[in-house]
Design a protein around this motif. Structure first.
Motif, PDB file in Angstrom:
ATOM      1  N   LEU A   1       9.608   3.110   6.580  1.00 36.60           N
ATOM      2  CA  LEU A   1       8.835   3.748   5.508  1.00 36.60           C
ATOM      3  C   LEU A   1       8.833   5.271   5.655  1.00 36.60           C
ATOM      4  O   LEU A   1       7.829   5.941   5.423  1.00 36.60           O
ATOM      5  CB  LEU A   1       7.414   3.167   5.482  1.00 36.60           C
ATOM      6  CG  LEU A   1       7.381   1.678   5.094  1.00 36.60           C
ATOM      7  CD1 LEU A   1       6.019   1.061   5.372  1.00 36.60           C
ATOM      8  CD2 LEU A   1       7.750   1.486   3.628  1.00 36.60           C
ATOM      9  N   ASP A   2      10.003   5.816   6.003  1.00 35.21           N
ATOM     10  CA  ASP A   2      10.139   7.266   6.212  1.00 35.21           C
ATOM     11  C   ASP A   2       9.731   8.055   4.967  1.00 35.21           C
ATOM     12  O   ASP A   2       9.098   9.107   5.063  1.00 35.21           O
ATOM     13  CB  ASP A   2      11.592   7.642   6.530  1.00 35.21           C
ATOM     14  CG  ASP A   2      12.201   6.787   7.615  1.00 35.21           C
ATOM     15  OD1 ASP A   2      12.019   5.552   7.579  1.00 35.21           O
ATOM     16  OD2 ASP A   2      12.865   7.356   8.495  1.00 35.21           O
ATOM     17  N   ASP A   3      10.101   7.534   3.785  1.00 35.73           N
ATOM     18  CA  ASP A   3       9.793   8.269   2.550  1.00 35.73           C
ATOM     19  C   ASP A   3       8.291   8.313   2.289  1.00 35.73           C
ATOM     20  O   ASP A   3       7.780   9.268   1.711  1.00 35.73           O
ATOM     21  CB  ASP A   3      10.499   7.622   1.347  1.00 35.73           C
ATOM     22  CG  ASP A   3      11.998   7.869   1.401  1.00 35.73           C
ATOM     23  OD1 ASP A   3      12.431   8.737   2.195  1.00 35.73           O
ATOM     24  OD2 ASP A   3      12.739   7.194   0.665  1.00 35.73           O
TER      25      ASP A   3
ATOM     26  N   ASN B   1       0.838  -1.205   0.000  1.00 38.73           N
ATOM     27  CA  ASN B   1       0.000   0.000   0.000  1.00 38.73           C
ATOM     28  C   ASN B   1       0.870   1.251   0.000  1.00 38.73           C
ATOM     29  O   ASN B   1       0.523   2.249   0.618  1.00 38.73           O
ATOM     30  CB  ASN B   1      -0.908  -0.034   1.243  1.00 38.73           C
ATOM     31  CG  ASN B   1      -1.879   1.119   1.290  1.00 38.73           C
ATOM     32  OD1 ASN B   1      -2.274   1.649   0.254  1.00 38.73           O
ATOM     33  ND2 ASN B   1      -2.254   1.530   2.497  1.00 38.73           N
ATOM     34  N   SER B   2       2.015   1.191  -0.687  1.00 39.52           N
ATOM     35  CA  SER B   2       2.854   2.391  -0.719  1.00 39.52           C
ATOM     36  C   SER B   2       2.511   3.232  -1.944  1.00 39.52           C
ATOM     37  O   SER B   2       2.569   2.741  -3.072  1.00 39.52           O
ATOM     38  CB  SER B   2       4.333   2.013  -0.773  1.00 39.52           C
ATOM     39  OG  SER B   2       5.090   3.198  -0.957  1.00 39.52           O
ATOM     40  N   PRO B   3       2.216   4.527  -1.736  1.00 39.41           N
ATOM     41  CA  PRO B   3       1.971   5.384  -2.899  1.00 39.41           C
ATOM     42  C   PRO B   3       3.205   5.468  -3.786  1.00 39.41           C
ATOM     43  O   PRO B   3       3.086   5.668  -4.998  1.00 39.41           O
ATOM     44  CB  PRO B   3       1.637   6.749  -2.263  1.00 39.41           C
ATOM     45  CG  PRO B   3       2.177   6.708  -0.877  1.00 39.41           C
ATOM     46  CD  PRO B   3       2.136   5.273  -0.455  1.00 39.41           C
ATOM     47  N   LEU B   4       4.363   5.273  -3.184  1.00 40.52           N
ATOM     48  CA  LEU B   4       5.606   5.405  -3.964  1.00 40.52           C
ATOM     49  C   LEU B   4       5.783   4.265  -4.969  1.00 40.52           C
ATOM     50  O   LEU B   4       6.547   4.379  -5.923  1.00 40.52           O
ATOM     51  CB  LEU B   4       6.814   5.476  -3.024  1.00 40.52           C
ATOM     52  CG  LEU B   4       6.777   6.650  -2.036  1.00 40.52           C
ATOM     53  CD1 LEU B   4       7.978   6.615  -1.106  1.00 40.52           C
ATOM     54  CD2 LEU B   4       6.725   7.975  -2.784  1.00 40.52           C
TER      55      LEU B   4
ATOM     56  N   GLY C   1     -10.039  11.467  -0.244  1.00 40.76           N
ATOM     57  CA  GLY C   1      -9.258  12.666   0.032  1.00 40.76           C
ATOM     58  C   GLY C   1      -8.005  12.340   0.822  1.00 40.76           C
ATOM     59  O   GLY C   1      -7.958  11.361   1.572  1.00 40.76           O
ATOM     60  N   ALA C   2      -7.004  13.190   0.647  1.00 42.50           N
ATOM     61  CA  ALA C   2      -5.738  13.034   1.373  1.00 42.50           C
ATOM     62  C   ALA C   2      -5.099  14.423   1.433  1.00 42.50           C
ATOM     63  O   ALA C   2      -5.626  15.376   0.850  1.00 42.50           O
ATOM     64  CB  ALA C   2      -4.839  12.036   0.639  1.00 42.50           C
ATOM     65  N   MET C   3      -3.983  14.543   2.115  1.00 43.19           N
ATOM     66  CA  MET C   3      -3.319  15.851   2.115  1.00 43.19           C
ATOM     67  C   MET C   3      -2.895  16.230   0.699  1.00 43.19           C
ATOM     68  O   MET C   3      -2.906  17.399   0.343  1.00 43.19           O
ATOM     69  CB  MET C   3      -2.080  15.844   3.035  1.00 43.19           C
ATOM     70  CG  MET C   3      -2.354  15.724   4.516  1.00 43.19           C
ATOM     71  SD  MET C   3      -3.637  16.783   5.240  1.00 43.19           S
ATOM     72  CE  MET C   3      -3.193  18.402   4.708  1.00 43.19           C
TER      73      MET C   3
ATOM     74  N   TYR D   1       6.131  11.701   1.742  1.00 39.28           N
ATOM     75  CA  TYR D   1       5.273  11.871   0.568  1.00 39.28           C
ATOM     76  C   TYR D   1       3.840  12.207   0.994  1.00 39.28           C
ATOM     77  O   TYR D   1       3.219  13.137   0.468  1.00 39.28           O
ATOM     78  CB  TYR D   1       5.302  10.591  -0.278  1.00 39.28           C
ATOM     79  CG  TYR D   1       4.395  10.667  -1.486  1.00 39.28           C
ATOM     80  CD1 TYR D   1       4.847  11.268  -2.658  1.00 39.28           C
ATOM     81  CD2 TYR D   1       3.097  10.160  -1.451  1.00 39.28           C
ATOM     82  CE1 TYR D   1       4.004  11.369  -3.770  1.00 39.28           C
ATOM     83  CE2 TYR D   1       2.262  10.257  -2.545  1.00 39.28           C
ATOM     84  CZ  TYR D   1       2.720  10.861  -3.706  1.00 39.28           C
ATOM     85  OH  TYR D   1       1.891  10.967  -4.795  1.00 39.28           O
ATOM     86  N   CYS D   2       3.324  11.460   1.954  1.00 41.84           N
ATOM     87  CA  CYS D   2       1.915  11.628   2.367  1.00 41.84           C
ATOM     88  C   CYS D   2       1.678  12.962   3.067  1.00 41.84           C
ATOM     89  O   CYS D   2       0.536  13.406   3.175  1.00 41.84           O
ATOM     90  CB  CYS D   2       1.501  10.493   3.303  1.00 41.84           C
ATOM     91  SG  CYS D   2       1.518   8.862   2.534  1.00 41.84           S
TER      92      CYS D   2
END
Ligand code: 3SL
Length: 238
Positions: A213-215, A83-86, A121-123, A219-220
């Motif tokens: 999962l710092d990146d 589930n990583s957007p990256l 929705g998200a940031m 990102y989020c």
């Protein structure tokens, strides 16, 4: 427009459904959905149940589908992605139909599936959410966080607050459906310039940091990097 904020699907009033629901799971399901559609995915269908996801995704040829699965922050073994957007790059998702199941975000989507309009929705896209709502003016609006297994989450609440702060006129108390609206706005006002710091303090942020999962957190925590607005249709979110 009457706006209510709910921190989790479990805290929504039974047997009620709004005209419009904005489902929020900043870490990370709705951020991932927005990113996937922004990068050319055809649609994203959400499932709380992994067996159903498997059954329905099997109806498509492997080359036109991707399965995304997460439990406890980790990728589900048989899925193509976690589930990583990256991971949702143009190369990976473009032209594909996505099937996603996550611990909390997909349960929130299911809770409001009967609403006339469901959006994610998200940031990273909240201004697009606000623009849509200002144009459509739904009578009843829920900003629905996902939390973690029934519990409150800072990251979803602050995003609800970002959206509510642009919609609510505090001179019009009739717009305010519950006290959580004002509380979420206060949280946003306090942390709007330090979102990454807030996410690092949050319990789920810490869970993701333990998984290195710092990146993803970084990102989020970005604001409005896209105007992609996922809206629920019979094909899933498009
Ligand atoms: O709970 C969820 O729906 C997920 O977004 C959690 S995670 O960020 O993928 O761990």
């Amino acid at each position: 427009m009457k706006i209510s904020v709910y921190y989790t699907p479990e805290s929504t009033p039974e047997n009620e459904i709004p005209d419009c629901a904005v489902v929020i799971d900043v870490l990370r399901a709705t951020t991932t959905i927005v990113t996937a559609l922004n990068n050319g995915a055809k649609s994203v269908k959400a499932y709380s149940d992994l067996d159903l996801l498997t059954k329905e995704s099997n109806l498509l040829p492997p080359e036109s589908r991707l399965r995304l699965g997460e439990r406890g922050g980790k990728k589900v073994d048989f899925c193509d992605l976690g589930n990583s957007p990256l991971d949702c790059t143009v190369e990976t998702v473009s032209g594909k139909q996505l099937f996603i199941s996550t611990t909390n975000g997909t349960r929130s989507l299911q809770r409001v599936q009967e609403a006339k309009t469901v959006i994610a929705g998200a940031m990273i896209n909240y201004q697009a959410v606000v623009d849509y709502l200002q144009e459509k003016q739904p009578e009843t609006l829920w900003l629905l966080g996902s939390g973690w297994e029934g519990g409150y989450s800072l990251e979803d609440t602050v995003c609800a607050g970002a959206i509510a702060s642009l919609l609510v006129d505090t001179g019009k108390p009739d717009m305010i459906g519950n006290d959580e609206v004002i509380a979420s706005i206060a949280l946003y006002q306090q942390w709007q310039d330090k979102l990454l710091d807030l996410f690092k303090l949050s319990s789920h942020g810490q869970r993701l940091l333990r998984l290195a999962l710092d990146d993803d957190l970084k990102y989020c925590s970005q604001k409005n990097i896209t105007d992609t607005l996922p809206i629920q249709t019979s094909l899933g979110l498009v």
